[in-house]
Design a protein around this motif. Structure first.
Motif, PDB file in Angstrom:
ATOM      1  N   GLY A 136      -8.524  -9.762   1.832  1.00  0.00           N
ATOM      2  CA  GLY A 136      -9.334 -10.820   2.429  1.00  0.00           C
ATOM      3  C   GLY A 136     -10.637 -10.313   3.029  1.00  0.00           C
ATOM      4  O   GLY A 136     -11.427 -11.094   3.553  1.00  0.00           O
ATOM      5  N   GLY A 137     -10.871  -8.997   2.974  1.00  0.00           N
ATOM      6  CA  GLY A 137     -12.131  -8.459   3.457  1.00  0.00           C
ATOM      7  C   GLY A 137     -12.033  -7.693   4.768  1.00  0.00           C
ATOM      8  O   GLY A 137     -12.989  -7.039   5.172  1.00  0.00           O
ATOM      9  N   ASP A 138     -10.886  -7.768   5.466  1.00  0.00           N
ATOM     10  CA  ASP A 138     -10.716  -7.028   6.712  1.00  0.00           C
ATOM     11  C   ASP A 138      -9.937  -5.752   6.401  1.00  0.00           C
ATOM     12  O   ASP A 138      -8.714  -5.767   6.273  1.00  0.00           O
ATOM     13  CB  ASP A 138      -9.968  -7.883   7.741  1.00  0.00           C
ATOM     14  CG  ASP A 138      -9.783  -7.196   9.084  1.00  0.00           C
ATOM     15  OD1 ASP A 138     -10.087  -5.987   9.192  1.00  0.00           O
ATOM     16  OD2 ASP A 138      -9.305  -7.857  10.024  1.00  0.00           O
ATOM     17  N   ASP A 139     -10.655  -4.656   6.303  1.00  0.00           N
ATOM     18  CA  ASP A 139     -10.027  -3.387   5.918  1.00  0.00           C
ATOM     19  C   ASP A 139      -9.213  -2.743   7.033  1.00  0.00           C
ATOM     20  O   ASP A 139      -8.682  -1.645   6.857  1.00  0.00           O
ATOM     21  CB  ASP A 139     -11.081  -2.414   5.394  1.00  0.00           C
ATOM     22  CG  ASP A 139     -11.587  -2.816   4.016  1.00  0.00           C
ATOM     23  OD1 ASP A 139     -10.879  -3.555   3.308  1.00  0.00           O
ATOM     24  OD2 ASP A 139     -12.693  -2.386   3.647  1.00  0.00           O
ATOM     25  N   THR A 140      -9.089  -3.393   8.178  1.00  0.00           N
ATOM     26  CA  THR A 140      -8.221  -2.878   9.242  1.00  0.00           C
ATOM     27  C   THR A 140      -6.812  -3.458   9.156  1.00  0.00           C
ATOM     28  O   THR A 140      -5.956  -3.094   9.955  1.00  0.00           O
ATOM     29  CB  THR A 140      -8.787  -3.180  10.650  1.00  0.00           C
ATOM     30  OG1 THR A 140      -8.756  -4.588  10.886  1.00  0.00           O
ATOM     31  CG2 THR A 140     -10.191  -2.630  10.809  1.00  0.00           C
ATOM     32  N   ARG A 141      -6.551  -4.323   8.202  1.00  0.00           N
ATOM     33  CA  ARG A 141      -5.243  -4.983   8.103  1.00  0.00           C
ATOM     34  C   ARG A 141      -4.203  -4.096   7.412  1.00  0.00           C
ATOM     35  O   ARG A 141      -3.582  -4.482   6.437  1.00  0.00           O
ATOM     36  CB  ARG A 141      -5.374  -6.328   7.380  1.00  0.00           C
ATOM     37  CG  ARG A 141      -6.235  -7.373   8.069  1.00  0.00           C
ATOM     38  CD  ARG A 141      -5.656  -7.924   9.362  1.00  0.00           C
ATOM     39  NE  ARG A 141      -4.267  -8.351   9.267  1.00  0.00           N
ATOM     40  CZ  ARG A 141      -3.839  -9.540   8.880  1.00  0.00           C
ATOM     41  NH1 ARG A 141      -4.705 -10.458   8.521  1.00  0.00           N
ATOM     42  NH2 ARG A 141      -2.562  -9.832   8.849  1.00  0.00           N
ATOM     43  N   HIS A 142      -4.033  -2.904   7.951  1.00  0.00           N
ATOM     44  CA  HIS A 142      -3.021  -1.973   7.468  1.00  0.00           C
ATOM     45  C   HIS A 142      -1.700  -2.280   8.172  1.00  0.00           C
ATOM     46  O   HIS A 142      -1.694  -2.633   9.353  1.00  0.00           O
ATOM     47  CB  HIS A 142      -3.414  -0.535   7.775  1.00  0.00           C
ATOM     48  CG  HIS A 142      -4.649  -0.069   7.088  1.00  0.00           C
ATOM     49  ND1 HIS A 142      -5.070   1.239   7.157  1.00  0.00           N
ATOM     50  CD2 HIS A 142      -5.556  -0.715   6.322  1.00  0.00           C
ATOM     51  CE1 HIS A 142      -6.186   1.383   6.459  1.00  0.00           C
ATOM     52  NE2 HIS A 142      -6.500   0.201   5.947  1.00  0.00           N
ATOM     53  N   PRO A 143      -0.568  -2.107   7.497  1.00  0.00           N
ATOM     54  CA  PRO A 143       0.710  -2.441   8.129  1.00  0.00           C
ATOM     55  C   PRO A 143       1.036  -1.564   9.338  1.00  0.00           C
ATOM     56  O   PRO A 143       1.631  -2.050  10.308  1.00  0.00           O
ATOM     57  CB  PRO A 143       1.737  -2.244   7.011  1.00  0.00           C
ATOM     58  CG  PRO A 143       1.082  -1.351   6.023  1.00  0.00           C
ATOM     59  CD  PRO A 143      -0.388  -1.642   6.114  1.00  0.00           C
ATOM     60  N   GLU A 144       0.608  -0.306   9.339  1.00  0.00           N
ATOM     61  CA  GLU A 144       0.893   0.568  10.478  1.00  0.00           C
ATOM     62  C   GLU A 144       0.120   0.121  11.725  1.00  0.00           C
ATOM     63  O   GLU A 144       0.629   0.212  12.838  1.00  0.00           O
ATOM     64  CB  GLU A 144       0.524   2.018  10.151  1.00  0.00           C
ATOM     65  CG  GLU A 144       1.174   2.575   8.913  1.00  0.00           C
ATOM     66  CD  GLU A 144       0.372   2.314   7.637  1.00  0.00           C
ATOM     67  OE1 GLU A 144       0.789   2.832   6.589  1.00  0.00           O
ATOM     68  OE2 GLU A 144      -0.661   1.604   7.684  1.00  0.00           O
ATOM     69  N   PHE A 145      -1.088  -0.381  11.503  1.00  0.00           N
ATOM     70  CA  PHE A 145      -1.896  -0.901  12.615  1.00  0.00           C
ATOM     71  C   PHE A 145      -1.257  -2.169  13.170  1.00  0.00           C
ATOM     72  O   PHE A 145      -1.179  -2.362  14.383  1.00  0.00           O
ATOM     73  CB  PHE A 145      -3.318  -1.167  12.117  1.00  0.00           C
ATOM     74  CG  PHE A 145      -4.326  -1.366  13.212  1.00  0.00           C
ATOM     75  CD1 PHE A 145      -4.837  -0.288  13.899  1.00  0.00           C
ATOM     76  CD2 PHE A 145      -4.776  -2.636  13.528  1.00  0.00           C
ATOM     77  CE1 PHE A 145      -5.780  -0.474  14.894  1.00  0.00           C
ATOM     78  CE2 PHE A 145      -5.718  -2.826  14.520  1.00  0.00           C
ATOM     79  CZ  PHE A 145      -6.221  -1.741  15.213  1.00  0.00           C
ATOM     80  N   GLU A 146      -0.759  -3.028  12.270  1.00  0.00           N
ATOM     81  CA  GLU A 146      -0.080  -4.256  12.688  1.00  0.00           C
ATOM     82  C   GLU A 146       1.192  -3.932  13.462  1.00  0.00           C
ATOM     83  O   GLU A 146       1.529  -4.609  14.442  1.00  0.00           O
ATOM     84  CB  GLU A 146       0.237  -5.140  11.486  1.00  0.00           C
ATOM     85  CG  GLU A 146      -0.981  -5.612  10.698  1.00  0.00           C
ATOM     86  CD  GLU A 146      -1.909  -6.537  11.464  1.00  0.00           C
ATOM     87  OE1 GLU A 146      -1.449  -7.225  12.407  1.00  0.00           O
ATOM     88  OE2 GLU A 146      -3.102  -6.579  11.130  1.00  0.00           O
TER      89      GLU A 146
END
Length: 159
Positions: free
Chosen positions: A49-59
């Motif tokens: 979707g364009g947000d490259d911070t949406r990594h599962p480890e960050f979530e």
């Protein structure tokens, strides 16, 4: 040392990575497991979707900060299909999560991307130990890393 119990969780992370690939996202999947073996949270990459911070480890780190005590976070284990990037390793450390177990390493990913002619991104591709201290880390897993490799090849050949 990766145990058979660890492999069970890692296998599910690889399945989550496959789910991400099926949705057009880079194939990464992760889960948070309590000290008692309860799956607390799981997710996969959501970067298409364009947000490259949406990594599962960050979530996972964000979820844990909101829902777990400091002691629960310290005793929990993060399982992931691919070794944390520096952003995710930092988030992991900042919220005080415990052990990390991964199926494939950053070094492996960099090698696969080189084989495929993928341009390197802005991140240096540091290992977790280059970002964090005092965290128990186990990986990669010889067999499961080959499954991750196959997912990465499919993803990058589509790109």
């Amino acid at each position: 040392m990766i145990t058979e119990t660890d492999r069970k969780y890692l296998k599910h992370c690889v399945e989550l990575a496959g789910d991400a690939l099926g949705k057009g996202d880079a194939p990464f999947g992760s889960m948070l497991v309590s000290h008692e073996g309860e799956v607390l949270f799981e997710d996969h990459n959501r970067t298409s979707g364009g947000d490259d911070t949406r990594h599962p480890e960050f979530e996972i780190a964000r979820w844990a900060a909101r829902h777990l005590s400091e002691e629960e976070r310290k005793k929990a284990t993060v399982y992931t299909s691919g070794e944390h990037c520096s952003m995710c390793a930092s988030a992991h450390g900042l919220v005080g999560l415990g052990r990390i177990v991964y199926a494939s390493s950053t070094e492996q990913l960099k090698e696969w991307q080189k084989e495929l002619g993928v341009k390197t991104g802005l991140l240096r591709g540091l290992s977790i130990q280059d970002v964090l201290q005092y965290v128990e880390v186990d990986g990669p897993d010889e067999v499961l890393s080959e499954e991750v490799r196959a997912l990465q090849y499919v993803y990058h050949q589509k790109s």
